[in-house]
Design an enzyme around this catalytic site. Structure first.
Site, mmCIF file in Angstrom:
data_model
loop_
_atom_site.group_PDB
_atom_site.id
_atom_site.type_symbol
_atom_site.label_atom_id
_atom_site.label_comp_id
_atom_site.label_asym_id
_atom_site.label_seq_id
_atom_site.Cartn_x
_atom_site.Cartn_y
_atom_site.Cartn_z
ATOM 1 N N ALA A 2 6.272 61.530 104.365
ATOM 2 C CA ALA A 2 4.049 61.500 104.893
ATOM 3 C C ALA A 2 3.631 61.961 105.100
ATOM 4 C CB ALA A 2 4.531 59.984 106.535
ATOM 5 N N ASP A 35 -0.451 58.201 121.777
ATOM 6 C CA ASP A 35 -1.210 58.344 120.206
ATOM 7 C C ASP A 35 -0.761 57.737 119.365
ATOM 8 O OD1 ASP A 35 -2.915 59.086 118.179
ATOM 9 O OD2 ASP A 35 -2.180 60.367 117.153
#
Length: 539
Positions: A131, A285
């Site tokens: 990722a 987040d």
């Protein structure tokens, strides 16, 4: 002076190159936004651009603009109620599919940061990134004892661009505060500086490692959430346990495995309120790229917390204020809401609190009374901000991170289970937490824990008392001296005024006589006036 004008010109060029003015039809935008689109079209890069029909132009433009633009895209990616589906699909890719950097650069950074060769650290290192996000990218690997791990590496040369962009944001925030009352009420410049520090902290993976260990401690043995273990860390690299799961946005997998999405959504919301009120340490987040769900046990799945770089904490006072405010809204008790806000010191003196309560009831009341699956927290937040602007309310910057997180949570929850009853679930949690804080036994226990410190401090009490009395004595003497000097100045001013009046009157009389008297009398009077003037100046 506008800072980093070259950077602003570069952002303008990127917007023009990708023809961001064609994302949304102009007639669907406010009048002021249309002027911005016209400005994009004026750049020469727009004239020869071939990106007009590029289906990924928004994602690619934000990638080219840098980490802060990617962060904005990640926030918007959770708001299906705000973004058209075709744009939302692009923003979702920013959660973990940002353009990666070269794996050889990653290996060099790992070796320099951990001070060992990659082959020494790992038995296997996969060069293809698993990722890639705004700040770092992740590679899979294996330790020599067979444990599967993920290796997170920060992007090279990222700090300079972030600092430049925040200087531009600081300039923009300062100018907005000068022109807009709402910007001043929300302390926009302070919020920008707080977020600047948050992002800079995110660049230090050793801080993320510490946050991860702390959250793992809070949820050890939990049936609701699992936090991976951290094995190695440095400023630029973190090596952590590899987990098995899928992003919270992968609803198709949940349905395929027969997971109870309502239960999963409620569990996620419970975790959030547990972090805020029990631990006072919440993940700030929470976009889908950072929140995964285990698939090993579909009947009782756990959440998996990743990327603990941006965490939030509140003071005890702010915790209690937030809890009481939320309960007041849930109970539609707007006078109580205003009382809580007043006690928090957010209402300026002279504000008509009855009018403020009526405005909150008129604006927020109908939204809260809607069925929960129709509740739009982001819409409520916008309404509250507008009321705060009109009534000059002071909103502490430290709460803005919590509000941003709550927008994330509400977006994730409604995507997972649209009929999520956020208030029904939160009310008992908040009620029990407030009762616990007001529990006399708990307060006495906390007082008992502080007794050793109080006793140790009591040893210094006589010295502090003497110092305080001496300070008061010296202060009193100083005030007496100042008062005496002020009295002498006042007396002198009065004498000056008296002499000035006598001198002025005498001058007027002498001049009147001089005009009508013989010439020799006039000369004598002029001499007397001269002596009088000299005497006046000497005095």
């Amino acid at each position: 002076m506008i800072p980093h004008i070259n950077r602003l010109l570069e952002l303008w060029r990127i917007a023009a190159h990708y023809r961001l003015d064609t994302l949304v039809p102009a007639e669907e935008l406010p009048e002021k936004a249309r002027h911005t689109l016209a400005l994009i079209r004026l750049h020469p890069a727009a004239w020869s651009s071939k990106e007009r029909k590029n289906p990924l132009k928004l994602k690619q433009a934000l990638e080219d603009m840098g980490p802060l633009a990617i962060k904005l895209g990640q926030l918007l990616s959770t708001r299906r109620d705000l973004m058209p589906p075709e744009l939302l699909q692009q923003l979702v890719l920013l959660q973990d599919k940002v353009k990666p950097f070269d794996s050889n650069v990653a290996k060099v950074r790992i070796q320099q940061s951990l001070k060992a060769d990659v082959d020494t650290l790992f038995s296997r290192f996969d060069e293809q990134p698993l990722a890639a996000a705004s700040i770092a990218q992740v590679h899979t690997a294996a330790l020599h004892d067979g444990r599967e791990v993920v290796v997170k590496v920060t992007r090279p040369d990222i700090r300079k661009q972030i600092l430049q962009d925040f200087e531009i944001l600081t300039w923009l925030g300062t100018n907005l505060e000068k022109r807009l009352e709402a910007a001043r009420a929300f302390h926009l410049s302070e919020i920008i500086q707080d977020y600047r520090q948050v992002i800079l902290n995110e660049l230090d993976l050793s801080l993320e490692a510490d946050n991860t260990r702390r959250m793992r401690h809070y949820f050890t043995g939990s049936s609701m959430m699992y936090v991976p273990d951290v094995y190695m860390d440095s400023t630029d690299v973190m090596v952590a346990e590899r987990i098995t799961g899928v992003p919270i946005s992968d609803i198709a997998t949940f349905d395929k495995l027969g997971m109870d999405r309502a239960q999963l959504a409620e569990r996620g919301l419970t975790i959030f309120f547990t972090q805020v009120f029990r631990d006072n340490f919440f993940h700030a987040d929470m976009h889908p790229g950072n929140v995964f769900v285990e698939t090993i046990n579909p009947s009782n799945p756990r959440f998996i917390a990743l990327d603990c770089a941006i965490m939030g904490e509140l003071s005890k006072h702010d915790q209690m204020t937030v809890a009481r405010m939320l309960l007041a809204v849930m109970n539609s008790d707007f006078m109580q809401l205003i009382l809580v806000v007043h006690q928090a010191g957010w209402i300026p003196p002279g504000t008509d609190q009855d009018a403020l309560a009526r405005e909150m009831r008129r604006t927020v009341g109908p939204m809260v009374s809607k069925p929960m699956h129709e509740l739009d927290f982001a819409g409520i937040l916008i309404q509250v901000m507008d009321i705060a602007r009109r009534f000059h309310l002071e909103i502490p910057p430290q709460l803005m991170l919590l509000l941003k997180t709550l927008v994330h949570v509400e977006g994730l929850g409604t995507d997972l289970y649209p009929e999520l009853d956020i208030w029904k679930l939160a009310k008992p949690i908040l009620t029990e937490w407030i009762k616990a804080q007001m529990n006399p036994q708990k307060n006495l226990k906390e007082l008992g824990q502080k007794i050793p410190d109080l006793l140790l401090g009591a040893q210094d009490f006589p010295t502090l008392l003497i110092d305080s009395l001496n300070g008061l004595k010296n202060q009193s003497a100083w005030h007496a001296k100042q008062l005496h000097e002020l009295q002498m100045m006042r007396l002198e001013v009065e004498q000056q005024q008296k002499r000035s009046w006598i001198f002025g009157s005498s001058m007027a009389i002498f001049l009147s006589i001089a005009i009508i008297a013989p010439w020799y009398i006039s000369i004598i009077l002029m001499i007397l006036v001269s002596f009088l003037a000299v005497w006046r100046i000497a005095k």
